[in-house]
Design an enzyme around this catalytic site. Structure first.
Site, short mmCIF file in Angstrom:
data_model
loop_
_atom_site.label_atom_id
_atom_site.label_comp_id
_atom_site.label_asym_id
_atom_site.label_seq_id
_atom_site.Cartn_x
_atom_site.Cartn_y
_atom_site.Cartn_z
N HIS A 185 -14.68 -12.99 7.48
CA HIS A 185 -16.06 -12.89 7.98
C HIS A 185 -16.43 -14.11 8.81
O HIS A 185 -17.12 -14.02 9.81
CB HIS A 185 -17.04 -12.78 6.82
CG HIS A 185 -17.26 -11.38 6.39
ND1 HIS A 185 -17.98 -10.49 7.15
CD2 HIS A 185 -16.84 -10.70 5.31
CE1 HIS A 185 -18.01 -9.33 6.54
NE2 HIS A 185 -17.31 -9.42 5.41
N CYS A 479 -7.68 -4.95 24.13
CA CYS A 479 -9.01 -4.96 23.53
C CYS A 479 -9.01 -5.64 22.16
O CYS A 479 -9.98 -5.58 21.43
CB CYS A 479 -9.58 -3.55 23.42
SG CYS A 479 -8.61 -2.49 22.34
C1 PEP Z 1 -6.85 -4.05 17.36
O1 PEP Z 1 -6.17 -3.65 16.42
O2 PEP Z 1 -6.52 -5.01 18.10
C2 PEP Z 1 -8.13 -3.40 17.67
C3 PEP Z 1 -8.80 -3.72 18.76
O3 PEP Z 1 -8.61 -2.50 16.78
P1 PEP Z 1 -9.28 -2.90 15.36
O4 PEP Z 1 -9.45 -4.37 15.32
O5 PEP Z 1 -10.56 -2.12 15.31
O6 PEP Z 1 -8.24 -2.38 14.41
#
Ligand code: PEP
Ligand code: MG
Length: 554
Positions: A185, A479
């Site tokens: 967190h 992302c």
């Molecule tokens: C990732 O795994 O990098 C991602 C963007 O998805 P999440 O963090 O929601 O699993």
């Protein structure tokens, strides 16, 4: 110099303030005197619990975004009658009030722990509520972030969600914890507040209160009594306001779209205000979390439309539901799975519950129909060409014309060419791709060093995916949290990534660093990272060759 793991970039200098000592466990034999009024003691616990709930609610009302959500969740935990009932039962049997609350919290925590996944992560919230009730019962100040009128760096063993959520970034300029991992967190909230943060910095608790420290959230270091010249540099850099002009590019004009990761309608509004070129990852889980049944199509459509609204005319990449592992959903995933991260999660839930995807795509199509946003739709955790093909077909059946997949599994990166044939774009989720490449649980603090997106092995898979995209003329974005690290963003562009999606606050920093390097220079720095022996070396080598970071205080 104290070394930890940098989880939110930026540098800050200020005197150190320690979190108050946590509430300690009342002795196991703490009993009520024989003549005590047990009903009165029982009522005291009820009053204290209600007070704690009201305090948390009041704090939630003053907070924003992620912070508000976290506080509301902790307040809900305080309002849950299970803890109170379990404590009162013990008081009726003669246990002292504080001890009763402690034991009741252990009982509730054990129950959540046994459910695993998301529920197990709520154990921290139970401990937080427990300590607040005990402090209230004992007449001690509420545990939590100290309030100061001057700037300070907060040091703590670990931060509870309710603490981090109430931080005021106007005075608290950086966070350092002795424990915690990159997806704790502390890390997530620090990034959303734009505060530099270092976790797993054992030793920070030994620094005396009020010592001036320089925190470097990218390098992962805490320097007590830094030299005057460094202090001036950091202060000068912090005064420079950075603005993003809306067009991500390198110094020689190579375009890199800078997009935002968004988790709900309020996040979309904030992202638009920050000037994001679009949304590169809309996590749709907020619509589903905490529910025991699937929300209906109308409700979903309304929520999705609210996220599209601030991005009229711009690109919005909607990710279909990513349930399981770190995001369990009772109606969709089996929380008793032995290995949830390797289990039925992400796109894999479609086999048993095809209707959930169908309903979601229907809702996305309705929302897209009401908006002028350019809606792209992608599935999480796709591993095979077959999965990519059936997802693209499902998207097409709903009249949505830009299907994509997330590359989060090494198999998908290794065979990206084959998967790409079926979709219009891919987006690399470096959080999961790193966890699976290094076989290191992303929620596990002790494995934080392995679970670092600078790991050359993970970068190699990013490079391979980007090359496949270039050959097949498919955009390849990133992302994961990696995109928010300005130095790593340069490396990702060098590896051939065409867009970067990140927490909106990181966009101006990433934009400015990208503007300072040419496409060719990005490629050279990507080589430097790939040739490094490990994540630490890759980060250090690349950073040492990007002097702009120092100038910008990053
Ligand atoms: C990732 O795994 O990098 C991602 C963007 O998805 P999440 O963090 O929601 O699993
Ligand atoms: Mg993921």
């Amino acid at each position: 110099m104290i070394n930890g793991i940098g989880v939110s970039p930026g540098r800050a200098v200020a005197p150190l303030v320690h979190m108050p000592e946590p509430v300690t466990e009342p002795p196991p034999d703490a009993e009520l005197p024989a003549d005590a009024d047990r009903e009165h003691e029982s009522a005291r616990i009820a009053t204290a619990t209600e007070q704690v709930r009201q305090d948390l609610d009041a704090k939630a009302a003053r907070a924003h975004g992620d912070g508000q959500a976290v506080l509301e969740a902790t307040a809900l935990m305080a309002a849950d009658p299970t803890l109170l009932a379990a404590a009162q039962k013990r008081v009726a049997a003669g246990t002292a009030a504080t001890r009763a609350v402690w034991e009741a919290a252990e009982e509730v925590a054990a129950m959540l722990e046994s459910l695993g996944g998301y529920m197990a992560e709520r154990v921290r919230d139970v401990a937080d509520v427990r300590d607040r009730i005990i402090a209230q019962l004992s007449g001690l100040p509420a545990p939590g972030v100290p309030v100061r009128s001057e700037s300070f760096v907060l040091a703590a063993r670990d931060l509870a969600p309710a603490d981090t959520a109430t931080l005021d970034p106007a005075t608290c300029v950086a966070l350092v914890t002795a424990e915690g991992g990159p997806t704790s967190h502390t890390a997530i909230l620090a990034r959303s507040l734009g505060l530099p943060a270092v976790v797993a910095a054992s030793g920070v608790l030994d620094i005396a209160e009020s010592t001036v420290v320089l925190v470097d959230g990218a390098a992962g270091t805490v320097e007590p009594d830094p030299p005057e010249q460094k202090v001036r540099q950091v202060q000068a850099a912090r005064q420079r306001q950075r603005h993003f002009d809306g067009t991500g590019r390198t110094s020689d004009g190579h375009r890199v779209q800078l997009l935002a990761n968004v988790g709900d309608p309020a996040g979309a509004v904030a992202a638009a205000e920050a000037g994001a070129e679009g949304i590169g990852l809309f996590r749709t889980e907020f619509c589903f979390l905490g529910r025991t049944t699937e929300p209906d199509v109308d409700h979903q459509a309304e929520q999705y439309a609210a996220v599209l609204e601030p991005f009229a005319g711009r690109k919005v990449v909607v990710r279909t539901l990513d349930a399981g592992a770190d995001k369990p959903l009772p109606f969709l995933t089996d929380t008793s799975e032995a290995n949830p991260a390797l289990g039925v999660r992400g796109y894999r839930t479609v086999v048993a519950h095809p209707e959930v995807l169908e309903h979601q795509l229907e809702a996305i199509a309705v929302a897209a129909g009401r908006s002028s946003a350019d809606v792209w739709v992608m599935a999480p955790m796709v591993a095979t060409p077959d999965e990519a093909e059936s997802f693209a077909a499902a998207v097409g059946r709903h009249g949505l014309d830009t299907p994509g997949i997330m590359v989060e599994v090494p198999a998908a990166a290794l065979r990206a060419e084959l998967l790409m044939r079926h979709v219009s774009f891919v987006s690399i989720g470096t959080n999961d791709l790193t966890q699976y490449t290094m076989a290191a649980d992303r929620l596990h603090g002790e494995l934080a060093e392995l679970n670092d997106p600078w790991q050359p092995a993970a970068l190699q898979l990013v490079g391979r995916t980007a090359e496949a995209g270039e050959r097949h003329d498919r955009p390849v974005g990133v992302c994961g949290e990696a995109a928010a690290d300005p130095a790593l963003a340069v490396v990702l562009v060098g590896l051939g990534v065409t867009s970067l999606s990140m927490t909106a606050r990181a966009i101006p920093d990433v934009a400015e660093v990208l503007l300072s390097v040419s496409r060719e220079e990005c490629g050279r720095l990507a080589e430097v990272a790939l040739e490094a022996a490990d994540a630490r070396a890759a980060r250090a080598e690349v950073r040492s060759q990007l002097p702009v970071l120092e100038e910008l205080g990053l």
